[in-house]
Design a protein around this motif. Structure first.
Motif, PDB file in Angstrom:
ATOM      1  N   TRP A 143     -14.690 -22.429  36.062  1.00  0.00           N
ATOM      2  CA  TRP A 143     -15.002 -23.829  36.813  1.00  0.00           C
ATOM      3  C   TRP A 143     -15.367 -25.009  36.102  1.00  0.00           C
ATOM      4  O   TRP A 143     -15.068 -25.970  36.108  1.00  0.00           O
ATOM      5  CB  TRP A 143     -15.496 -23.524  38.040  1.00  0.00           C
ATOM      6  N   MET A 144     -16.466 -24.721  34.713  1.00  0.00           N
ATOM      7  CA  MET A 144     -16.857 -25.590  34.162  1.00  0.00           C
ATOM      8  C   MET A 144     -15.609 -26.284  33.187  1.00  0.00           C
ATOM      9  O   MET A 144     -15.486 -27.433  33.216  1.00  0.00           O
ATOM     10  CB  MET A 144     -17.965 -24.962  33.060  1.00  0.00           C
ATOM     11  N   VAL A 145     -14.763 -25.301  32.526  1.00  0.00           N
ATOM     12  CA  VAL A 145     -13.704 -25.628  31.861  1.00  0.00           C
ATOM     13  C   VAL A 145     -12.776 -26.219  32.477  1.00  0.00           C
ATOM     14  O   VAL A 145     -12.158 -27.433  32.215  1.00  0.00           O
ATOM     15  CB  VAL A 145     -12.939 -24.390  31.071  1.00  0.00           C
ATOM     16  N   LEU A 146     -12.273 -25.988  33.637  1.00  0.00           N
ATOM     17  CA  LEU A 146     -11.483 -26.859  34.482  1.00  0.00           C
ATOM     18  C   LEU A 146     -11.938 -28.051  34.881  1.00  0.00           C
ATOM     19  O   LEU A 146     -11.152 -29.140  34.960  1.00  0.00           O
ATOM     20  CB  LEU A 146     -11.125 -26.016  35.578  1.00  0.00           C
ATOM     21  N   GLY A 147     -13.187 -27.936  35.313  1.00  0.00           N
ATOM     22  CA  GLY A 147     -13.738 -29.483  35.665  1.00  0.00           C
ATOM     23  C   GLY A 147     -13.922 -30.426  34.704  1.00  0.00           C
ATOM     24  O   GLY A 147     -13.538 -31.554  34.792  1.00  0.00           O
ATOM     25  N   ILE A 148     -14.244 -30.058  33.379  1.00  0.00           N
ATOM     26  CA  ILE A 148     -14.263 -31.096  32.153  1.00  0.00           C
ATOM     27  C   ILE A 148     -12.624 -31.149  31.810  1.00  0.00           C
ATOM     28  O   ILE A 148     -12.596 -32.542  31.486  1.00  0.00           O
ATOM     29  CB  ILE A 148     -14.765 -30.084  31.087  1.00  0.00           C
ATOM     30  N   THR A 149     -11.947 -30.450  32.008  1.00  0.00           N
ATOM     31  CA  THR A 149     -10.271 -30.891  31.607  1.00  0.00           C
ATOM     32  C   THR A 149     -10.054 -32.039  32.523  1.00  0.00           C
ATOM     33  O   THR A 149      -9.426 -32.788  32.239  1.00  0.00           O
ATOM     34  CB  THR A 149      -9.464 -29.445  31.729  1.00  0.00           C
ATOM     35  N   GLU A 153      -9.296 -35.748  31.986  1.00  0.00           N
ATOM     36  CA  GLU A 153      -7.622 -36.132  31.842  1.00  0.00           C
ATOM     37  C   GLU A 153      -7.529 -37.565  32.919  1.00  0.00           C
ATOM     38  O   GLU A 153      -7.028 -38.528  32.589  1.00  0.00           O
ATOM     39  CB  GLU A 153      -6.974 -35.071  32.644  1.00  0.00           C
ATOM     40  N   ILE A 154      -8.704 -37.483  33.892  1.00  0.00           N
ATOM     41  CA  ILE A 154      -8.569 -38.529  34.844  1.00  0.00           C
ATOM     42  C   ILE A 154      -9.156 -39.843  34.189  1.00  0.00           C
ATOM     43  O   ILE A 154      -8.760 -40.852  34.379  1.00  0.00           O
ATOM     44  CB  ILE A 154      -9.232 -38.133  36.178  1.00  0.00           C
ATOM     45  N   ALA A 155     -10.417 -39.420  33.676  1.00  0.00           N
ATOM     46  CA  ALA A 155     -11.108 -40.864  32.844  1.00  0.00           C
ATOM     47  C   ALA A 155     -10.167 -41.320  31.734  1.00  0.00           C
ATOM     48  O   ALA A 155     -10.178 -42.657  31.475  1.00  0.00           O
ATOM     49  CB  ALA A 155     -12.370 -40.130  32.301  1.00  0.00           C
ATOM     50  N   GLY A 156      -9.382 -40.519  31.148  1.00  0.00           N
ATOM     51  CA  GLY A 156      -8.636 -41.022  30.080  1.00  0.00           C
ATOM     52  C   GLY A 156      -7.394 -41.862  30.761  1.00  0.00           C
ATOM     53  O   GLY A 156      -6.876 -42.921  29.974  1.00  0.00           O
ATOM     54  N   GLN A 162      -3.905 -42.930  29.280  1.00  0.00           N
ATOM     55  CA  GLN A 162      -3.510 -41.541  28.629  1.00  0.00           C
ATOM     56  C   GLN A 162      -4.466 -40.695  28.858  1.00  0.00           C
ATOM     57  O   GLN A 162      -5.755 -41.103  28.308  1.00  0.00           O
ATOM     58  CB  GLN A 162      -2.833 -41.759  27.113  1.00  0.00           C
ATOM     59  N   GLY A 163      -4.213 -39.408  29.302  1.00  0.00           N
ATOM     60  CA  GLY A 163      -5.247 -38.520  29.498  1.00  0.00           C
ATOM     61  C   GLY A 163      -5.656 -37.800  28.253  1.00  0.00           C
ATOM     62  O   GLY A 163      -4.667 -37.565  27.533  1.00  0.00           O
ATOM     63  N   PHE A 164      -6.715 -37.388  27.985  1.00  0.00           N
ATOM     64  CA  PHE A 164      -7.134 -36.317  27.014  1.00  0.00           C
ATOM     65  C   PHE A 164      -6.552 -35.147  26.856  1.00  0.00           C
ATOM     66  O   PHE A 164      -6.040 -34.594  25.779  1.00  0.00           O
ATOM     67  CB  PHE A 164      -8.472 -36.375  26.891  1.00  0.00           C
ATOM     68  N   ALA A 165      -6.474 -34.564  28.254  1.00  0.00           N
ATOM     69  CA  ALA A 165      -5.696 -33.231  28.051  1.00  0.00           C
ATOM     70  C   ALA A 165      -4.333 -33.382  27.514  1.00  0.00           C
ATOM     71  O   ALA A 165      -3.915 -32.377  27.142  1.00  0.00           O
ATOM     72  CB  ALA A 165      -6.116 -32.456  29.613  1.00  0.00           C
TER      73      ALA A 165
END
Length: 359
Positions: A143-149, A153-156, A162-165
């Motif tokens: 859940w930490m990896v998926l939350g950070i991803t 993505e949303i912030a980017g 353009q999303g970071f992921a």
């Protein structure tokens, strides 16, 4: 007459321009950088060539560690090379799997460093399963990896459109090659068949010593499962699996001698039981034969007495009694026909021949 109103724009003027000033500053910085790099490299070379460092790098401790690492790597290579189908076959003529050779090489301590490392790794895995919540940590990491991803993505997309992921996404997703899957499935099939074949060999007593050892193991496990947790049984099982073969290899001559003596004693006892059973069988057959002879004699005697009484009372004449006795003995019985009767005349003739003659 030269124009001197703007001396900075006159290239022939001796005053330095801004471009030359920047170039001089860049060269000075490059020289300083090279000087720092050279000084650091010389310092590292001095430290590396220092007698103390040389003694440490080439000392007995480092040399011993290097040799141990090389031998460990070599033993793991030998263990991997042992995965070959053995030439021996089962009692039914079937071929064994390459895991038979692998586990034999592993548990016979032919490569002691590799076997010891595998044993320690297995024990640490058992303790990790017992004391470390691996499932909980795995879910937490997920859940930490998926939350950070998702947040990146949303912030980017909100800030940079353009999303970071999405930017880190590869051009082609990784897939497992077909050759790798086929080799993996082949290894899984060989591993499963190893346990299936060994279980059948133990159940059908291909090696009676292995069957007896499995019996005692199952009996002891049945008793310990009531008072020992699962991880404790796993720990005991792994320890016994690794160190019982080592104990046998260490004391092979002593154990083989005692096993041979036990086999001889069992063979002698078995032969005695066979001889005793043969004697009792012979005696039983002899007693049965004597009993049959006795009853036959008694029956003949009773027939004779009955015939004598019939003759004395005048029921039968002596000639008729003798003829009836010979008929009963089978002397006057007709032989069985060897060919099919040709017609009704032949059937009547055979019936007349088969009728007993009594007077």
């Amino acid at each position: 007459m030269a124009d001197t109103s703007y001396p900075d724009l006159n290239p022939s003027n001796g005053t330095p321009t801004s471009g030359s000033t920047i170039g001089n500053a860049g060269s000075t910085m490059e020289n300083a950088k090279n000087s720092v790099v050279n000084n650091a490299q010389s310092a590292m070379d001095s430290i590396k060539n220092h007698p103390t460092v040389q003694n440490l790098n080439n000392g007995p401790v480092v040399e011993k560690a290097r040799n141990e690492a090389y031998q460990t790597q070599s033993e793991f290579g030998n263990l991997a090379a042992a995965r070959q189908t053995p030439s021996t076959k089962t009692a039914t003529g079937q071929e064994l799997t390459h895991y038979h050779s692998l586990f034999y090489s592993l548990l016979s301590w032919e490569n002691p460093r590799a076997t010891a490392i595998s044993y320690v790794t297995t024990i640490l895995f058992i303790f990790a399963c017992r004391y470390v919540p691996l499932v909980r940590y795995g879910l937490r990491l997920t859940w930490m990896v998926l939350g950070i991803t998702a947040a990146a993505e949303i912030a980017g997309r909100m800030v940079f459109d353009q999303g970071f992921a999405s930017k880190l996404r590869p051009k082609k997703y990784y897939t497992i090659p077909r050759e790798t899957l086929e080799s993996t499935m082949d290894d899984v099939e060989q591993l499963i068949n190893f346990f299936v074949i060994e279980a059948q060999r133990i159940v059908f007593a291909e090696n009676v010593y292995a069957t007896v050892a499995a019996f005692f193991t199952a009996l002891i496990t049945y008793g310990l499962i009531k008072i020992t947790p699962a991880w404790g049984l796993a720990l005991l099982g792994v320890t016994a699996t690794y160190f019982v073969p080592l104990g046998y290899i260490t004391n092979k001559e002593f154990i083989d001698e005692h096993l041979q003596n036990a086999g001889n004693i069992i063979g002698q006892q078995t032969q005695q039981v066979r001889d005793l059973a043969s004697q009792h069988t012979s005696k039983a057959m002899e007693a049965s034969t004597n009993t049959l002879k006795t009853y036959s004699a008694r029956a003949s005697e009773m027939v004779g007495q009955t015939k004598q009484k019939a003759v004395e009372k005048g029921v039968l004449s002596p000639q008729s009694a003798d003829k009836a006795e010979s008929t009963v003995k089978g002397e006057n019985f007709p032989e069985a026909p060897k060919t099919e009767p040709a017609g009704p005349d032949s059937a009547q003739a055979e019936a007349a021949q088969a009728a007993p003659v009594l007077q």
